[in-house]
Design a protein around this motif. Structure first.
Motif, PDB file in Angstrom:
ATOM      1  N   UNK A  33       0.833  -1.207   0.000  1.00 23.05           N
ATOM      2  CA  UNK A  33       0.000   0.000   0.000  1.00 23.05           C
ATOM      3  C   UNK A  33       0.869   1.260   0.000  1.00 23.05           C
TER       4      UNK A  33
ATOM      5  N   UNK B 176       0.827   4.590  11.917  1.00 24.55           N
ATOM      6  CA  UNK B 176      -0.270   3.922  11.199  1.00 24.55           C
ATOM      7  C   UNK B 176       0.169   2.515  10.790  1.00 24.55           C
TER       8      UNK B 176
ATOM      9  N   UNK C  34      -1.712  -0.878  12.028  1.00 22.88           N
ATOM     10  CA  UNK C  34      -2.456  -1.715  11.087  1.00 22.88           C
ATOM     11  C   UNK C  34      -1.783  -3.084  10.923  1.00 22.88           C
TER      12      UNK C  34
ATOM     13  N   UNK D 102      -3.521  -6.639  11.774  1.00 20.43           N
ATOM     14  CA  UNK D 102      -3.574  -7.739  10.811  1.00 20.43           C
ATOM     15  C   UNK D 102      -2.888  -8.977  11.380  1.00 20.43           C
TER      16      UNK D 102
ATOM     17  N   UNK E 120      -7.260   4.825  -0.289  1.00 21.42           N
ATOM     18  CA  UNK E 120      -6.624   3.515  -0.075  1.00 21.42           C
ATOM     19  C   UNK E 120      -6.381   3.243   1.406  1.00 21.42           C
ATOM     20  N   UNK E 121      -6.113   4.300   2.199  1.00 18.38           N
ATOM     21  CA  UNK E 121      -5.925   4.090   3.647  1.00 18.38           C
ATOM     22  C   UNK E 121      -7.253   3.631   4.277  1.00 18.38           C
TER      23      UNK E 121
ATOM     24  N   UNK F   5      -7.880   0.107   3.410  1.00 19.86           N
ATOM     25  CA  UNK F   5      -7.086  -0.859   4.175  1.00 19.86           C
ATOM     26  C   UNK F   5      -7.682  -1.055   5.572  1.00 19.86           C
ATOM     27  N   UNK F   6      -8.118   0.047   6.191  1.00 19.08           N
ATOM     28  CA  UNK F   6      -8.704  -0.065   7.531  1.00 19.08           C
ATOM     29  C   UNK F   6      -9.971  -0.925   7.480  1.00 19.08           C
TER      30      UNK F   6
END
Lengths: 245, 61
Positions: A102, A214, A218, A222, B24-25, B28-29
């Motif tokens: 990403x 962040x 994240x 995950x 996109x953030x 993803x969340x």
């Protein structure tokens, strides 16, 4: 108090620890991102050469840094899982890959939107951009390789080997602007010296910390799901209050 | 205010870059939260009594 790091290396122990850590990274990330975006879009002055187009730097540079650093962290956990055969290391490597992809995607897209007004093109096959695109393919390759192998432990080893081999690309990206004549500019920030205005530099550092926090939040989130997925049915997962009906 | 959104004529590029990043953030969340819900559900099914095989009698392990 002595902390036994090897005890933390077991999913059963790390799962609740990760759960407690997430808000400590997620909330600062959200706060820093708000401050950083406000500084970047309104607080920082217009650049005398590039006008307001340069404001893309506040997301482009942090995401590009993270894209490279996350890859190295992923390769590091891959190496740990190969060397010590620890399950949690492999799960961490697995958890990092999507966020790394990403960040690489964001770096490429924002760079493209910056390139058009400043260089007159969205894309050029120069060394910096091409090697960053290869980084995206490496991340996607690692993700695809894992989904192609049914046995998780075999997948761990294959992904670790691919990650470690691909790590050679990271110094190539980093030094590409020095080694080759590229359209892409050289580093604007170096330890001890900087060509940027203070408020621009501060905004970029705030955005970098936001991106860092962040990514950690994240990835841990995950990783917790991966621990549940891979160890479901085991005694420690069944003992979790949140997995009881 | 219009001046702010115009970004000195670079509005399209600046807002596109920030916009794509935000999208996109957020995606993803949403994705990691959905993955957690699915993982919890899966763990519940795997941990429920009827999903467990009957207790082995005299098995080797």
């Amino acid at each position: 108090m002595t902390l036994n790091w090897f005890r933390l290396a077991s999913p059963a122990t790390f799962y609740p620890v990760a759960g407690k850590l997430i808000p400590w990274f997620a909330w600062p990330a959200a706060l820093l991102a708000c401050v950083g975006v406000a500084l970047g879009l309104a607080g920082a002055p217009t650049d005398f050469q590039q006008g307001d187009a340069y404001r893309i730097i506040f997301i482009h540079v942090p995401s590009a840094w993270l894209s490279m650093f996350l890859y190295l962290v992923m390769a590091f956990w891959g190496a740990m899982s190969l060397g010590f055969n620890t399950r949690l290391s492999a799960m961490m490597a697995q958890a990092i890959a999507p966020t790394g992809a990403l960040m690489t995607f964001i770096a490429l897209v924002t760079g493209s939107f910056w390139g058009r007004p400043t260089w007159g093109t969205y894309w050029a096959w120069d060394a910096r951009m091409t090697s960053e695109l290869i980084l995206l393919f490496l991340y996607l390759g690692v993700i695809a390789l894992r989904s192609a192998i049914d046995d998780p432990r075999r997948a761990d080893r294959a992904c670790a080997v691919l990650s470690l081999t691909g790590a050679i690309n990271v110094p190539i990206i980093y030094y590409s602007v020095k080694w080759w004549n590229t359209l892409h500019q050289g580093a604007s920030v170096r330890p001890g010296e900087s060509k940027m205005a203070t408020v621009m530099l501060v905004g970029m550092l705030i955005m970098s910390f936001a991106a860092w926090f962040y990514s950690i939040a994240v990835t841990l989130h995950r990783a917790r799901s991966i621990m549940l997925e891979r160890e479901s049915g085991s005694a420690w997962v069944n003992a979790l209050a949140e997995t009881r009906p | 205010m219009n001046e702010f959104f115009a970004m000195g004529g670079y509005g399209f590029y600046v807002w596109s870059a920030y916009g794509v990043t935000a999208v996109v953030i957020v995606a993803e969340i949403v994705a990691v939260r959905a993955r957690r819900r699915a993982a919890l559900l899966h763990a519940r099914i795997a941990g429920s009594d009827d999903a467990r095989p009957a207790a082995p009698t005299g098995s080797v392990r």
